[in-house]
Design a protein around this motif. Sequence first.
Motif, PDB file in Angstrom:
ATOM      1  N   PHE A   1       0.842  -1.192   0.000  1.00  0.00           N
ATOM      2  CA  PHE A   1       0.000   0.000   0.000  1.00  0.00           C
ATOM      3  C   PHE A   1       0.881   1.248   0.000  1.00  0.00           C
ATOM      4  CE2 PHE A   1      -2.811  -2.927   2.652  1.00  0.00           C
ATOM      5  CZ  PHE A   1      -3.513  -3.361   1.541  1.00  0.00           C
ATOM      6  N   SER A   2       0.398   2.310  -0.582  1.00  0.00           N
ATOM      7  CA  SER A   2       1.149   3.570  -0.590  1.00  0.00           C
ATOM      8  C   SER A   2       1.342   4.070   0.831  1.00  0.00           C
ATOM      9  CB  SER A   2       0.392   4.619  -1.408  1.00  0.00           C
ATOM     10  OG  SER A   2       0.318   4.239  -2.759  1.00  0.00           O
ATOM     11  N   GLY A   3       2.556   4.509   1.131  1.00  0.00           N
ATOM     12  CA  GLY A   3       2.865   5.015   2.464  1.00  0.00           C
ATOM     13  C   GLY A   3       3.111   3.942   3.489  1.00  0.00           C
ATOM     14  N   ASP A   4       3.121   2.684   3.062  1.00  0.00           N
ATOM     15  CA  ASP A   4       3.290   1.568   3.993  1.00  0.00           C
ATOM     16  C   ASP A   4       4.776   1.331   4.212  1.00  0.00           C
ATOM     17  OD1 ASP A   4       2.754  -0.497   5.634  1.00  0.00           O
ATOM     18  OD2 ASP A   4       1.995  -1.857   4.107  1.00  0.00           O
ATOM     19  N   LEU A   5       5.374   2.152   5.090  1.00  0.00           N
ATOM     20  CA  LEU A   5       6.809   2.079   5.341  1.00  0.00           C
ATOM     21  C   LEU A   5       7.131   1.386   6.648  1.00  0.00           C
ATOM     22  CD1 LEU A   5       7.796   5.713   4.270  1.00  0.00           C
ATOM     23  CD2 LEU A   5       7.866   3.619   2.894  1.00  0.00           C
ATOM     24  N   ASP A   6       6.180   1.413   7.597  1.00  0.00           N
ATOM     25  CA  ASP A   6       6.426   0.801   8.904  1.00  0.00           C
ATOM     26  C   ASP A   6       6.300  -0.707   8.806  1.00  0.00           C
ATOM     27  OD1 ASP A   6       5.146  -0.127  11.736  1.00  0.00           O
ATOM     28  OD2 ASP A   6       6.506   1.575  11.995  1.00  0.00           O
ATOM     29  N   PRO A   7       7.270  -1.457   9.333  1.00  0.00           N
ATOM     30  CA  PRO A   7       7.224  -2.911   9.192  1.00  0.00           C
ATOM     31  C   PRO A   7       5.991  -3.548   9.810  1.00  0.00           C
ATOM     32  CG  PRO A   7       8.898  -2.259  10.797  1.00  0.00           C
ATOM     33  CD  PRO A   7       8.465  -1.023  10.100  1.00  0.00           C
ATOM     34  N   SER A   8       5.433  -2.936  10.849  1.00  0.00           N
ATOM     35  CA  SER A   8       4.243  -3.514  11.471  1.00  0.00           C
ATOM     36  C   SER A   8       2.961  -3.044  10.815  1.00  0.00           C
ATOM     37  CB  SER A   8       4.197  -3.142  12.963  1.00  0.00           C
ATOM     38  OG  SER A   8       3.992  -1.748  13.110  1.00  0.00           O
ATOM     39  N   SER A   9       3.059  -2.083   9.882  1.00  0.00           N
ATOM     40  CA  SER A   9       1.910  -1.530   9.169  1.00  0.00           C
ATOM     41  C   SER A   9       0.929  -0.829  10.107  1.00  0.00           C
ATOM     42  CB  SER A   9       1.179  -2.612   8.361  1.00  0.00           C
ATOM     43  OG  SER A   9       2.001  -3.125   7.365  1.00  0.00           O
ATOM     44  N   VAL A  10       1.354  -0.481  11.314  1.00  0.00           N
ATOM     45  CA  VAL A  10       0.501   0.240  12.254  1.00  0.00           C
ATOM     46  C   VAL A  10       1.316   1.384  12.852  1.00  0.00           C
ATOM     47  CG1 VAL A  10      -1.073   0.060  14.211  1.00  0.00           C
ATOM     48  CG2 VAL A  10      -0.612  -1.955  12.812  1.00  0.00           C
ATOM     49  N   PRO A  11       1.519   2.487  12.124  1.00  0.00           N
ATOM     50  CA  PRO A  11       2.319   3.587  12.656  1.00  0.00           C
ATOM     51  C   PRO A  11       1.626   4.246  13.844  1.00  0.00           C
ATOM     52  CG  PRO A  11       1.255   4.227  10.608  1.00  0.00           C
ATOM     53  CD  PRO A  11       1.031   2.759  10.769  1.00  0.00           C
ATOM     54  N   ASP A  12       2.422   4.884  14.712  1.00  0.00           N
ATOM     55  CA  ASP A  12       1.847   5.562  15.872  1.00  0.00           C
ATOM     56  C   ASP A  12       1.396   6.959  15.470  1.00  0.00           C
ATOM     57  OD1 ASP A  12       4.257   6.764  15.472  1.00  0.00           O
ATOM     58  OD2 ASP A  12       4.899   6.688  17.562  1.00  0.00           O
ATOM     59  N   GLU A  13       0.955   7.750  16.470  1.00  0.00           N
ATOM     60  CA  GLU A  13       0.416   9.079  16.163  1.00  0.00           C
ATOM     61  C   GLU A  13       1.444   9.972  15.485  1.00  0.00           C
ATOM     62  OE1 GLU A  13      -2.892  10.511  19.126  1.00  0.00           O
ATOM     63  OE2 GLU A  13      -1.240   9.684  20.301  1.00  0.00           O
ATOM     64  N   ALA A  14       2.694   9.939  15.964  1.00  0.00           N
ATOM     65  CA  ALA A  14       3.737  10.773  15.348  1.00  0.00           C
ATOM     66  C   ALA A  14       3.992  10.343  13.905  1.00  0.00           C
ATOM     67  CB  ALA A  14       5.024  10.680  16.171  1.00  0.00           C
ATOM     68  N   GLY A  15       4.035   9.041  13.695  1.00  0.00           N
ATOM     69  CA  GLY A  15       4.253   8.539  12.342  1.00  0.00           C
ATOM     70  C   GLY A  15       3.118   8.897  11.406  1.00  0.00           C
ATOM     71  N   LEU A  16       1.883   8.857  11.903  1.00  0.00           N
ATOM     72  CA  LEU A  16       0.732   9.228  11.085  1.00  0.00           C
ATOM     73  C   LEU A  16       0.762  10.711  10.728  1.00  0.00           C
ATOM     74  CD1 LEU A  16      -2.150   7.243  12.841  1.00  0.00           C
ATOM     75  CD2 LEU A  16      -1.286   6.888  10.522  1.00  0.00           C
ATOM     76  N   ALA A  17       1.131  11.544  11.699  1.00  0.00           N
ATOM     77  CA  ALA A  17       1.195  12.990  11.448  1.00  0.00           C
ATOM     78  C   ALA A  17       2.248  13.306  10.388  1.00  0.00           C
ATOM     79  CB  ALA A  17       1.504  13.732  12.745  1.00  0.00           C
ATOM     80  N   GLU A  18       3.392  12.646  10.484  1.00  0.00           N
ATOM     81  CA  GLU A  18       4.460  12.870   9.510  1.00  0.00           C
ATOM     82  C   GLU A  18       4.037  12.418   8.117  1.00  0.00           C
ATOM     83  OE1 GLU A  18       9.037  11.356   8.634  1.00  0.00           O
ATOM     84  OE2 GLU A  18       8.104  10.972  10.588  1.00  0.00           O
ATOM     85  N   LEU A  19       3.379  11.243   8.052  1.00  0.00           N
ATOM     86  CA  LEU A  19       2.925  10.730   6.766  1.00  0.00           C
ATOM     87  C   LEU A  19       1.868  11.640   6.160  1.00  0.00           C
ATOM     88  CD1 LEU A  19       2.863   8.493   4.606  1.00  0.00           C
ATOM     89  CD2 LEU A  19       1.186   7.281   6.040  1.00  0.00           C
ATOM     90  N   ARG A  20       0.946  12.162   6.983  1.00  0.00           N
ATOM     91  CA  ARG A  20      -0.102  13.056   6.485  1.00  0.00           C
ATOM     92  C   ARG A  20       0.512  14.324   5.896  1.00  0.00           C
ATOM     93  NH1 ARG A  20      -3.117  12.971  10.493  1.00  0.00           N
ATOM     94  NH2 ARG A  20      -4.997  11.912   9.721  1.00  0.00           N
ATOM     95  N   GLN A  21       1.484  14.898   6.596  1.00  0.00           N
ATOM     96  CA  GLN A  21       2.120  16.117   6.104  1.00  0.00           C
ATOM     97  C   GLN A  21       2.805  15.875   4.766  1.00  0.00           C
ATOM     98  OE1 GLN A  21       4.747  17.448   9.222  1.00  0.00           O
ATOM     99  NE2 GLN A  21       3.122  18.510  10.358  1.00  0.00           N
ATOM    100  N   ARG A  22       3.485  14.748   4.664  1.00  0.00           N
ATOM    101  CA  ARG A  22       4.212  14.450   3.427  1.00  0.00           C
ATOM    102  C   ARG A  22       3.249  14.230   2.254  1.00  0.00           C
ATOM    103  NH1 ARG A  22       5.842   9.616   1.454  1.00  0.00           N
ATOM    104  NH2 ARG A  22       5.510   8.522   3.434  1.00  0.00           N
ATOM    105  N   VAL A  23       2.180  13.510   2.505  1.00  0.00           N
ATOM    106  CA  VAL A  23       1.216  13.236   1.440  1.00  0.00           C
ATOM    107  C   VAL A  23       0.541  14.520   0.970  1.00  0.00           C
ATOM    108  CG1 VAL A  23      -0.975  12.096   0.905  1.00  0.00           C
ATOM    109  CG2 VAL A  23       0.802  10.861   2.154  1.00  0.00           C
ATOM    110  N   ILE A  24       0.163  15.377   1.917  1.00  0.00           N
ATOM    111  CA  ILE A  24      -0.485  16.642   1.564  1.00  0.00           C
ATOM    112  C   ILE A  24       0.483  17.537   0.802  1.00  0.00           C
ATOM    113  CG2 ILE A  24      -1.463  18.770   2.503  1.00  0.00           C
ATOM    114  CD1 ILE A  24      -2.700  17.095   4.734  1.00  0.00           C
ATOM    115  N   ALA A  25       1.750  17.548   1.238  1.00  0.00           N
ATOM    116  CA  ALA A  25       2.757  18.381   0.564  1.00  0.00           C
ATOM    117  C   ALA A  25       2.981  17.910  -0.876  1.00  0.00           C
ATOM    118  CB  ALA A  25       4.069  18.349   1.341  1.00  0.00           C
TER     119      ALA A  25
END
Length: 404
Positions: free
Chosen positions: A76-100
């Motif tokens: 899946f796109s953005g699926d970088l975390d090996p557990s596929s369940v990023p935490d809140e910080a990881g989600l915030a970072e991914l959201r910013q990057r995708v929006i940018a």
Amino acid sequence: MTGFLGQALLYIVPFLLVLTFIVTIHELGHFLVARAFGVKIDRFSVGFGKTIVSRTDRRGTEWRIAWLPLGGYVKFSGDLDPSSVPDEAGLAELRQRVIAENGPGAERDYFHFKPIWQRALIVAAGPAANFLLAMVLFTLLFSAIGEQIVAPRVASAVPGSPAAEAGFQPRDLILAVNGRPVADGREVTQTVLMSAGDPVRFTVDRGGRQLILTATPERNLVDDQIAGRVRLAQVGLLMRPLAGDLSFRRLNPVEAFGKGIETIGSTVGTTATYIGRIFMGKESGDLLNGPIGIAKAAGGVTQQAVAANPDPGWMAANLALTFLSFAALVSIGIGIVNLLPIPVLDGGHLLFYGYEAVARRPVPARVQEVGYRVGLALLAGLMLFATWNDLQKLSLFKFLGGLA
């Protein structure tokens, strides 16, 4: 050397074909449900390693076939975390990057920003696809060959065995086991296999008279063409049907479907019982197979199918039916394993989503990291244990120095 290569091909090729087919269906389950929910998908790969051939569809998903046929995966796109369940910080970072990169709103197409229930369904779709595949294969099998019932008629009891001590006699007909009616000898065998060390009550018809006989299965070392050297629970009964003990009926698609569901339920129940008995110390885990054991089983069923009838047409048909049955059973096994609550597996992801649904936030990064490492260690330990079993079944250690 030629003989060795032939044996290697006999075992490895069927194993790779079955494994790749089943894992591809598993990943296709994830893919189809994710696509239905509008998740952006980067790649669907059959096999691992270097790409042999690939194409990109209009939605930007790369479909590829790789050179190492050991299953496959969906990314899946953005699926970088090996557990596929990023935490809140990881989600915030991914959201910013995708929006940018793609503008506001683009994050809604990413798996990690889908509602929990959608993510849970996507994850559960993999094991569900395995059970669905087994259901389809069993339905085809029962539609093609029908149902044969062989009544559990006793031919003899091995002298000195639990069956002989219990008083079994030739021509006894087993009507029930532990109070549950049985009509087929396989039901008796299955119950005995799961009852090592536990008394089993047999309701027997002897010349029109019903008797209750009790025997306690004992583990015996058996050389099996498919499983290898394993310890199986036995009571020492030899069963052989009389002329009137055989029945056969054709099944229509609805009946075949029902029989397939029944077979899956029985297989899952037996597996759960066996695993439970391992944790209770009542089973040694001899019947757990790793890749070597599955490969040997694939080679064994191939040999049996080829030897059954030398006619090329019959051989091809028998191979097809045998592999359908084998693939269905392996598919059920893969579905069960993936539902185990271990973080690196689908069941572990569902466990994390359950926490997120209750706590209203993802599992903390530190907990995920520990869970992932523990899960990986558990999975590696399970694979090592299964591989050890496989090697013992092949009598490798006995060959090397009489350790088994």
